[in-house]
Scaffold this motif. Structure first.
Motif, PDB file in Angstrom:
ATOM      1  N   LEU A   1     -15.544 -25.196  72.048  1.00  0.00           N
ATOM      2  CA  LEU A   1     -15.089 -24.679  70.917  1.00  0.00           C
ATOM      3  C   LEU A   1     -13.574 -25.121  70.711  1.00  0.00           C
ATOM      4  O   LEU A   1     -12.793 -24.527  71.450  1.00  0.00           O
ATOM      5  N   THR A   2     -13.446 -25.701  69.390  1.00  0.00           N
ATOM      6  CA  THR A   2     -11.982 -26.180  69.215  1.00  0.00           C
ATOM      7  C   THR A   2     -11.454 -26.003  67.906  1.00  0.00           C
ATOM      8  O   THR A   2     -12.491 -25.612  67.107  1.00  0.00           O
ATOM      9  N   LEU A   3     -10.272 -26.206  67.610  1.00  0.00           N
ATOM     10  CA  LEU A   3      -9.703 -25.942  66.118  1.00  0.00           C
ATOM     11  C   LEU A   3      -9.454 -27.386  65.539  1.00  0.00           C
ATOM     12  O   LEU A   3      -8.969 -28.250  66.040  1.00  0.00           O
ATOM     13  N   VAL A   4     -10.060 -27.551  64.481  1.00  0.00           N
ATOM     14  CA  VAL A   4      -9.625 -28.531  63.657  1.00  0.00           C
ATOM     15  C   VAL A   4      -8.606 -28.244  62.501  1.00  0.00           C
ATOM     16  O   VAL A   4      -9.074 -27.722  61.507  1.00  0.00           O
ATOM     17  N   PRO A   5      -7.269 -28.150  62.711  1.00  0.00           N
ATOM     18  CA  PRO A   5      -6.217 -27.533  61.754  1.00  0.00           C
ATOM     19  C   PRO A   5      -6.320 -28.396  60.281  1.00  0.00           C
ATOM     20  O   PRO A   5      -6.670 -29.597  60.388  1.00  0.00           O
TER      21      PRO A   5
ATOM     22  N   LEU B   1      -7.556 -32.400  57.030  1.00  0.00           N
ATOM     23  CA  LEU B   1      -8.027 -32.021  58.468  1.00  0.00           C
ATOM     24  C   LEU B   1      -7.610 -32.965  59.256  1.00  0.00           C
ATOM     25  O   LEU B   1      -7.701 -34.227  59.182  1.00  0.00           O
ATOM     26  N   LYS B   2      -7.153 -32.394  60.633  1.00  0.00           N
ATOM     27  CA  LYS B   2      -6.746 -33.151  61.624  1.00  0.00           C
ATOM     28  C   LYS B   2      -7.624 -32.959  62.930  1.00  0.00           C
ATOM     29  O   LYS B   2      -7.738 -32.051  63.308  1.00  0.00           O
ATOM     30  N   THR B   3      -8.128 -34.335  63.408  1.00  0.00           N
ATOM     31  CA  THR B   3      -9.392 -33.908  64.619  1.00  0.00           C
ATOM     32  C   THR B   3      -8.490 -34.330  65.705  1.00  0.00           C
ATOM     33  O   THR B   3      -9.235 -34.128  66.774  1.00  0.00           O
ATOM     34  N   LYS B   4      -7.242 -34.701  65.638  1.00  0.00           N
ATOM     35  CA  LYS B   4      -6.541 -35.339  66.975  1.00  0.00           C
ATOM     36  C   LYS B   4      -6.781 -33.997  68.070  1.00  0.00           C
ATOM     37  O   LYS B   4      -6.766 -34.192  69.177  1.00  0.00           O
ATOM     38  N   PRO B   5      -6.223 -32.850  67.560  1.00  0.00           N
ATOM     39  CA  PRO B   5      -6.268 -31.610  68.781  1.00  0.00           C
ATOM     40  C   PRO B   5      -7.628 -31.544  69.178  1.00  0.00           C
ATOM     41  O   PRO B   5      -7.681 -31.266  70.736  1.00  0.00           O
ATOM     42  N   THR B   6      -8.647 -31.715  68.530  1.00  0.00           N
ATOM     43  CA  THR B   6      -9.995 -31.447  69.222  1.00  0.00           C
ATOM     44  C   THR B   6     -10.096 -32.716  70.296  1.00  0.00           C
ATOM     45  O   THR B   6     -10.638 -32.522  71.185  1.00  0.00           O
ATOM     46  N   GLN B   7      -9.811 -33.801  69.916  1.00  0.00           N
ATOM     47  CA  GLN B   7     -10.018 -34.886  70.698  1.00  0.00           C
ATOM     48  C   GLN B   7      -9.200 -35.035  71.968  1.00  0.00           C
ATOM     49  O   GLN B   7      -9.783 -35.218  73.149  1.00  0.00           O
TER      50      GLN B   7
END
Length: 544
Positions: free
Chosen positions: A173-177, A185-191
């Motif tokens: 489970l991750t955050l897409v801020p 929306l930014k996918t980099k934190p999830t990656q």
């Protein structure tokens, strides 16, 4: 042999791993599978029993007397499966057990290390008591990358290898801020989070993405590409209107289907979600509303009364009304005059005084009890709330300095510390000044109800079993004073020595209980006391 689902979290904490685990378990149940959920907590406390509600929220108590993480409350409320002591483990408990073994010489002189001794202990915990289960869901507390959780992640890496193919799945489970300035929306934190998990040897099979905004197909495809999963295994998770709509929302996004596919299980039918559809409809389409004033002391921490909040909602579900909770700081009542207290409490359709510890706010709670008694407002006292009701009753009977030894020496100890009691395991004894952790009357105990009492009609039985967590008991020596004032003991321990329930038969609804009924309430099976309390509040709302 049970299959395992390991649930981890990344980027930030408080994303809702516990709720997601509970919802996934409910979806698997709806497909006919037998499930159990477990929680691995990385902190060094042996259990949360001595932790402040301001830091940790409520302590959830199981039937077998374990003080556990509040996520176990979610697990029970969504699955109906009673949690056990074996369903929650902490780093502190693991290290305590290992050190005790080392001192006994159980390791035969070997050097005790994180690998294999700590990781083996974690794996043994995960696999204990799993007979007759189809799925065991294991939630790892904290965030991937935290130093505290590393032994747990290593343990599930090893366990996945031990179990073999198609016997375990990793859900991350991750955050897409959403970055408002960029409008994206930014996918980099999830990656990065998935990459961090992979660097520890655990590949995420299903990725659940919490976000404020809908996740476009292009972003799902990007996450899938960089995280090495099918696009269908990237599951959006937006806020729901009610937590009891979350299982339906996750099913609509395909979470249960993707998890089963990751196990190699063919999905050829839909789950029976009738139960959750009915619950969601009752929550979102109420036929009225009531306001309940909760006079407590942990007002700044919503999770401190998590099970209580949900049990009141369940009472609303049972009566198809919306329950508005007014959190009232008991300390404020201690400094206000009667007119100010009346102004705050008069709009309430019911007053509830919850459990707690310590003297702070106690006089404010007693003021709430007095208002409910004198104004015929439905009243519900839980644990300390029942004790405050008894002290208020004795004071109303003319003994104005009635108190409890919990707050210090008193000549009129209406409530006193319990030093011994009987359990199924024999006589339990406690000493004042002893260890704080695990020294209360904990877990499920039986109570006998008066045959013509209000509570026996509510339960529809003359014998009940409820969960306790307290050190002090109401002193039966004050029974005559209380009964003369109209407050009767309607529930007692089987040996007749410990008061479990008090009530006022001549009041519209006035019940105090020494136990915590909120811990056994579920949306599909509201606790009878909460259902009855809210029903009384509905009647009160028609009088106001």
């Amino acid at each position: 042999m049970a299959r395992y689902i390991f649930i981890t979290g990344g980027v930030v904490s408080s994303l809702g791993k516990g709720l997601m685990a509970a919802s996934l378990a409910a979806l698997l149940q709806a497909r006919g599978y037998r499930v159990r959920i477990r929680k691995f907590d990385p902190y060094l406390n042996v259990d949360p029993g001595t932790m402040s509600p301001h830091q940790h929220g409520e302590v959830y108590v199981t039937d077998d007397g374990a003080e556990t993480d509040l996520d176990l409350g979610h697990y029970e409320r969504f699955t109906g499966v009673a949690s056990r002591q074996s369903d929650n483990i902490t780093s502190g408990r693991i290290y305590k057990t290992i050190i005790e073994r080392e001192r006994r010489g159980d390791y035969l002189g070997a050097t005790v290390q994180v690998i294999p001794h700590v990781t083996d202990a974690i794996k043994a915990f995960a696999q204990a008591d799993t007979e007759d289960l189809d799925f065991v869901l294991c939630e790892i507390g904290g965030t991937v990358g935290d130093i505290e959780s590393l032994p747990f992640v290593e343990a599930i890496r090893q366990l996945r290898n031990d179990l073999g193919r198609n016997q375990s799945v990793s859900v991350h489970l991750t955050l897409v801020p959403y970055i408002a300035a960029a409008g994206e929306l930014k996918t980099k934190p999830t990656q990065h989070s998935v990459r961090e998990l992979a660097s520890l040897g655990v590949h995420a099979d299903v990725i659940v993405c919490r976000s404020e905004k809908p996740l476009p197909a292009s972003d799902r495809a990007k996450i899938a590409l960089f995280c090495n999963v099918p696009a269908s295994s990237v599951i959006p998770a937006l806020d729901a209107k009610t937590i009891y709509g979350v299982p339906l929302q996750y099913h609509a996004e395909g979470l249960d289907v993707e998890v089963l596919k990751a196990f190699g299980i063919d999905v050829d039918s839909a789950p029976d979600l009738t139960r959750w559809e009915e619950i969601e409809d009752r929550v979102l389409n109420p036929e009225g509303e009531v306001t309940i004033g909760v006079v407590g002391k942990y007002m700044g921490v919503p999770d401190a009364y998590k099970s209580l909040t949900e049990a009141l909602t369940h009472g609303g579900i049972a009566n198809r009304v919306k329950v508005n909770i007014r959190w009232l700081d008991a300390e404020l009542f201690e400094h206000g005059d009667e007119a100010e207290i009346t102004a705050v409490l008069e709009p309430m359709h019911g007053i509830l005084v919850p459990g707690g510890f310590g003297e702070r706010g106690s006089e404010g709670k007693i003021a709430g009890v007095k208002f409910a008694r004198e104004r015929n407002v439905p009243f519900f006292g839980i644990c300390l709330g029942m004790q405050m009701a008894c002290i208020e009753g004795v004071r109303a009977g003319g003994i104005t300095d009635a108190s409890t030894t919990e707050f210090g020496p008193t000549e009129e100890p209406v409530v006193g510390m319990i030093t011994e009691w009987m359990t199924s395991e024999g006589l339990q004894k406690r000493e004042e000044g002893g260890d704080m952790g695990g020294t209360m009357r904990l877990g499920a105990y039986t109570a006998k109800l008066g045959g013509n009492s209000v509570v026996s009609s509510i339960y529809g039985s003359d014998e009940i079993s409820e969960r306790h967590r307290h050190r002090y008991e109401v002193n039966t020596a004050y029974k005559p004073v209380l009964e003369q004032g109209g407050l009767v003991f309607s529930g007692m321990s089987p040996d007749g020595s410990l008061p479990e329930i008090v009530e006022r038969p001549d009041h519209p609804w006035f019940v105090g209980v020494q136990f915590h009924p909120e811990l056994k309430s579920k949306p599909f099976e509201p606790h009878p006391l909460f259902a009855s309390f809210i029903e009384a509040a509905v009647r009160q709302s028609r009088l106001v």
